[in-house]
Structure formats: structure tokens, C-alpha cells
Enzyme design. Structure first.
Site, mmCIF file in Angstrom:
data_model
loop_
_atom_site.group_PDB
_atom_site.id
_atom_site.type_symbol
_atom_site.label_atom_id
_atom_site.label_comp_id
_atom_site.label_asym_id
_atom_site.label_seq_id
_atom_site.Cartn_x
_atom_site.Cartn_y
_atom_site.Cartn_z
ATOM 1 N N GLY A 10 -2.242 34.426 33.061
ATOM 2 C CA GLY A 10 -1.240 35.488 32.950
ATOM 3 C C GLY A 10 -0.840 35.765 31.511
ATOM 4 O O GLY A 10 -0.886 36.914 31.039
ATOM 5 N N ARG A 60 -1.855 46.147 36.616
ATOM 6 C CA ARG A 60 -2.231 45.851 37.999
ATOM 7 C C ARG A 60 -2.311 47.109 38.858
ATOM 8 O O ARG A 60 -3.131 47.170 39.776
ATOM 9 C CB ARG A 60 -1.256 44.839 38.605
ATOM 10 C CG ARG A 60 -1.540 43.455 38.063
ATOM 11 C CD ARG A 60 -0.639 42.416 38.630
ATOM 12 N NE ARG A 60 -1.205 41.095 38.346
ATOM 13 C CZ ARG A 60 -0.560 39.959 38.507
ATOM 14 N NH1 ARG A 60 0.664 39.951 38.953
ATOM 15 N NH2 ARG A 60 -1.143 38.811 38.225
ATOM 16 N N LYS A 118 0.820 23.612 28.200
ATOM 17 C CA LYS A 118 0.712 22.218 28.637
ATOM 18 C C LYS A 118 -0.704 21.796 29.000
ATOM 19 O O LYS A 118 -1.429 22.538 29.650
ATOM 20 C CB LYS A 118 1.557 22.028 29.890
ATOM 21 C CG LYS A 118 3.037 22.092 29.676
ATOM 22 C CD LYS A 118 3.664 21.623 30.960
ATOM 23 C CE LYS A 118 5.138 21.896 31.064
ATOM 24 N NZ LYS A 118 5.489 21.926 32.501
ATOM 25 N N GLY A 145 -2.884 32.826 38.080
ATOM 26 C CA GLY A 145 -3.113 31.571 38.798
ATOM 27 C C GLY A 145 -4.362 31.583 39.662
ATOM 28 O O GLY A 145 -5.092 30.591 39.727
HETATM 29 P P1 ADP Z 1 -1.689 31.294 30.663
HETATM 30 O O1 ADP Z 1 -0.551 31.946 31.411
HETATM 31 O O2 ADP Z 1 -2.593 32.285 30.008
HETATM 32 O O3 ADP Z 1 -2.425 30.297 31.511
HETATM 33 P P2 ADP Z 1 0.047 29.297 29.538
HETATM 34 O O4 ADP Z 1 1.088 29.668 30.532
HETATM 35 O O5 ADP Z 1 -0.639 28.004 29.700
HETATM 36 O O6 ADP Z 1 -1.035 30.459 29.442
HETATM 37 O O7 ADP Z 1 0.676 29.249 28.086
HETATM 38 C C1 ADP Z 1 1.358 30.313 27.490
HETATM 39 C C2 ADP Z 1 2.553 29.862 26.713
HETATM 40 O O8 ADP Z 1 2.236 28.836 25.793
HETATM 41 C C3 ADP Z 1 3.121 30.990 25.912
HETATM 42 O O9 ADP Z 1 4.393 31.322 26.426
HETATM 43 C C4 ADP Z 1 3.208 30.431 24.491
HETATM 44 O O10 ADP Z 1 4.420 30.767 23.828
HETATM 45 C C5 ADP Z 1 3.134 28.949 24.716
HETATM 46 N N1 ADP Z 1 2.660 28.249 23.509
HETATM 47 C C6 ADP Z 1 1.482 28.396 22.891
HETATM 48 N N2 ADP Z 1 1.423 27.638 21.777
HETATM 49 C C7 ADP Z 1 2.603 26.989 21.696
HETATM 50 C C8 ADP Z 1 3.172 26.064 20.763
HETATM 51 N N3 ADP Z 1 2.480 25.643 19.707
HETATM 52 N N4 ADP Z 1 4.429 25.611 20.997
HETATM 53 C C9 ADP Z 1 5.119 26.038 22.072
HETATM 54 N N5 ADP Z 1 4.645 26.896 22.983
HETATM 55 C C10 ADP Z 1 3.400 27.380 22.798
HETATM 56 MG MG MG Z 2 1.431 31.244 31.912
#
Ligand code: ADP
Ligand code: MG
Length: 402
Positions: A356, A41, A204, A379
Site C-alpha cells: 500500500g 482503485r 518493520k 496486503g
Molecule cells: P508497504 O505498505 O508498501 O508494505 P510498509 O507499510 O511496510 O510499506 O512501510 C511504510 C512505512 O515505513 C512508511 O510509512 C514509512 O514512513 C516507514 N518508514 C520507512 N523508512 C523508515 C525509517 N527509516 N524510520 C521510520 N519509518 C520508516
Molecule cells: Mg503499509
């Protein structure tokens, strides 16, 4: 529908020589024991700072860092950031301990422009920042000639240095970082080249529903991995063992299959997995097919899935990636995520990474430099894509002067 950059001025539109430039940046870097662990950043803010230096501005930089509970909470000091900026710019960065200090006017009078820059301490040391307080904003406006927002990652929040302050300023606009972010994200929204695929993963389904809803009509297909995939698999009646499932989203997932089918669009799901007993295991095991039995949970996509996704991605002309394919923080379960990064790196279509953790994963994969764009927004980039108006942008449109 977003209006992109319509009606918003950029830093190029202002005379900056001898002017006091208030520069809102996103210098919210991760720290461990007072050390910066990732300076992306800060690096991303340099073009705007350097431009302002060249144009002869007297620069006052401001940023938040974390969520301090009390004024002066040392853990959230921008001190390490000031030190890093000094190194990168080879200029003196003067850190002002109280963001609402009256001493700034004096400091500005004697400031050696081109050699010295001012950085205000964490603006969240002042309660008025998150309260979008006009008194705090007036204080900042009292010595500023031009306001520039280049804090994309903070632009989804109506805080004083994002919203109240620019309302008080006649000369206001965005910096190069926000300009590029919006231009790139708009390419995912306006006349995208086809086929257009969205690779979605992460923790999620519920976090991503708005993005899914927005992208459903835009993309030609979804490629799904990460924990999110298990809710979709379970919705199809496939056993998922102890994998993360959002029970209250099973119906949504079932509807999704129907809606995608009705639109003649594809929805790819994992055909095999890496399974483990916990996300902390030192190693996992590859499943034969999409089914997973207790006591195991899915922690990454398997090799057949990697192959399947690779083939699909190679056909695409536009790709948006949000959400890791597995628990990439654990090296044993990072293969699927890094394979997607590697695949994207080898393509020459438009490839944009947002989120993120996804940005961190792309960075950790070693392929970050080969992407078309990695959003620093987290976000903010998802909110922009899903069609939300970002307060930090809206306030800068021509008619919105308070
Ligand atoms: P972003 O920040 O890019 O939007 P998210 O916050 O939605 O991404 O998701 C990231 C998290 O999802 C990571 O910490 C990763 O460990 C978790 N994750 C990915 N696949 C799995 C899984 N199969 N089981 C548990 N956690 C998972
Ligand atoms: Mg995240």
C-alpha cells in the site's frame, strides 16, 4: 505453491447481454473530508465495468470502504465514489442506500442498461459482510445471474461478497484487474528472469518475514532500506542510534546473513543514511558511513547508498519492490525512495511494485506510469506472493461450488 489462475473463469467466458452482473470491486479509496484523495482503485476498475457495459449487462457494483462501526456510518459512504464513477463513465450511477434492500429487484426491472448502473452502498454496512453470512449472500444471489470478482485488494478476506456469494453462483469468475494482478505476480514466482532482486523496505522486518522467507529461495539478492535496515545493521554490530530496531528480530537478522551466504546470494544494506532527531524534522543530515550515533535516527538512505543500489538494480532482469526506503511522507526524507522509483523507471526489465505505502510512494514520485506493474492489492499482493491462498480466488476454482 499457488495455482495462479488455473480453473478460474474470466468475465470473457460469460454471456452478459441482458444478464444481471454482480460486480465485486475494490473501490476502497482514501477520503479526506469527503473528498477522494487518490482514485487509482476506481480507475483500475474501469476496464471491467466498461466491458460489461459494452456487452449489455445490467450491472450491480459492490464494494467496501474503510471499517464502518455502524450501519449507515456516513463517513464511510460510497457517495463520493458514485459521483466519481458518474464522471468517469459518463453514465448514471444509482447509489442504493441499503446493500440488502429488496428494492433492487424492482430497480433492475426498470434499469436502462448501457445508461444506468447500480452501486450498492458500502457492503460493510451489513454486519453479515465481514461475517461471511450466507443469508446476506443469498439475498445478493437471488437477483444475480453472473458473479465477477475484480476486488483484488479484498480477495484475501473471506467475506460475504468475496466468498459466500460466489459459492452460491454457477456463473462466476474474475475481472480484468485480478487477471492482470495474478499474471504479473506469477511472473515473480514462476521462472523469473535473472538476476532477480527484491528491494525491501518499510517499517518493520516482522511485517515482511513471510515474504522474505518465500523470496529467499527465488531471488538472487535482497536490497534493503527503510526502518527495516536498522535491525539488520544492528545485528551486524553497527551502531544505529535511535533508529527503529526490532530487538526480537535481531537473531532472525543474524540467521538471514548466514542463510543468504549459504545460498550464495547478496544482501545489500545501506552504507550511509539521512539522520534526524525525529521523523517530522524539516531537514536531515547525511552520515559519513553506515554508523549512526544518538540522539539521531535514520530516516532515509544516503547518497552513497542510492548510488550503490542504483548500480545493483541496473544489472537486474526482474525486480520486486516493497517498502519505502525512508520516511517518504516527509518531503525532506523522500529522496531515497524517489531515487529508487526513478531508477526503476529508467530500466526496461520487469519491475513490479507491491504494498500500500509503496504504491503510494511510486505514485508520489511521479514515476508510477513507467513501472511494469503497480499492484492495487496492498496486503493481498504480499499474501499471494508469500504463498497464501486467497479465499476470493480459491472459491472461484472449478470444483469449489458450495
Ligand atoms: P508497504 O505498505 O508498501 O508494505 P510498509 O507499510 O511496510 O510499506 O512501510 C511504510 C512505512 O515505513 C512508511 O510509512 C514509512 O514512513 C516507514 N518508514 C520507512 N523508512 C523508515 C525509517 N527509516 N524510520 C521510520 N519509518 C520508516
Ligand atoms: Mg503499509
Amino acid at each position: 505453491m499457488q495455482k495462479g489462475l488455473a480453473g478460474i473463469k474470466t468475465i470473457r467466458d460469460f454471456e452478459l447481454n441482458d444478464k444481471v452482473l454482480f460486480l465485486r470491486l475494490d473501490l476502497n479509496v482514501p477520503l479526506e473530508d469527503g473528498k477522494i484523495t487518490d482514485d487509482t482503485r476506481i480507475q483500475a476498475s474501469l476496464p471491467t465495468i466498461q466491458y460489461a457495459l459494452e456487452k449489455g449487462a445490467k450491472i450491480v457494483m459492490a464494494s467496501h470502504l474503510g471499517r464502518p462501526k455502524a450501519a449507515g456510518d456516513k463517513k464511510y459512504s460510497l457517495e463520493p465514489v458514485a459521483a466519481r464513477l458518474t464522471e468517469l463513465l459518463q453514465k448514471e450511477v444509482i447509489l442504493v442506500e441499503e446493500p440488502d434492500s429488496d428494492g433492487i429487484k424492482m430497480l433492475l426491472t426498470g434499469l436502462k442498461k448501457g445508461y444506468q448502473l447500480i452501486l450498492l452502498e458500502n457492503v460493510r454496512y451489513i454486519a453479515g459482510e465481514t461475517e461471511n453470512d450466507e443469508v446476506f449472500a443469498q439475498h445478493l444471489a437471488s437477483y444475480s445471474d453472473v458473479y465477477i470478482n475484480d476486488a483484488f485488494g479484498a480477495s484475501h478476506r473471506a467475506h460475504a461478497t468475496i466468498d459466500a456469494l460466489p459459492r452460491l453462483m454457477k456463473d462466476r469468475g474474475i475481472g480484468f484487474l485480478i487477471e492482470k494482478e495474478i499474471q504479473m505476480l506469477d511472473r515473480l514466482l514462476v521462472n523469473p528472469q535473472r538476476p532477480y532482486l527484491a528491494v525491501l523496505g518499510g517499517a518493520k522486518v516482522s511485517d515482511k518475514i513471510e515474504v522474505i522467507e518465500k523470496l529467499m529461495d527465488l531471488v538472487d539478492g535482497f536490497v534493503i532500506g527503510g526502518a527495516m535496515a536498522y535491525t539488520f545493521l544492528k545485528a551486524q554490530g553497527i551502531p544505529v542510534g535511535k533508529s527503529l530496531v526490532e530487538v526480537d528480530k535481531l537473531n532472525y537478522a543474524r540467521e538471514m546473513f548466514k542463510r543468504m551466504e549459504a545460498r550464495n546470494k547478496t544482501l545489500l544494506l545501506p552504507v550511509d543514511h539521512v539522520k534526524a532527531l525525529t521523523i517530522k524534522d524539516a531537514k536531515g543530515e547525511v552520515t559519513v558511513d553506515a554508523a549512526l550515533e544518538e540522539p539521531y535516527m535514520g530516516v532515509d538512505i544516503g547518497p552513497k547508498t542510492i548510488q550503490l543500489y542504483r548500480t545493483a538494480l541496473k544489472e537486474a532482469k526482474t525486480i520486486f519492490w516493497n517498502g519505502p526506503m525512508g520516511v517518504f511522507e516527509n518531503p525532506a526524507f523522500s529522496k531515497g525512495t524517489f531515487a529508487v522509483a526513478e531508477t526503476l523507471a529508467g530500466l526496461d526489465c520487469l519491475r513490479i511494485v507491491g504494498g500500500g505505502d509503496s504504491a503510494a510512494a511510486a505514485e508520489a514520485s511521479g514515476y508510477a506510469a513507467q513501472m511494469s506493474h503497480i499492484s492495487t492489492g496492498g496486503g493481498a499482493s504480499l499474501e499471494y506472493l508469500q504463498g497464501d491462498r486467497l479465499p476470493g480466488l480459491e472459491v472461484l476454482r472449478a470444483r469449489n461450488r458450495g
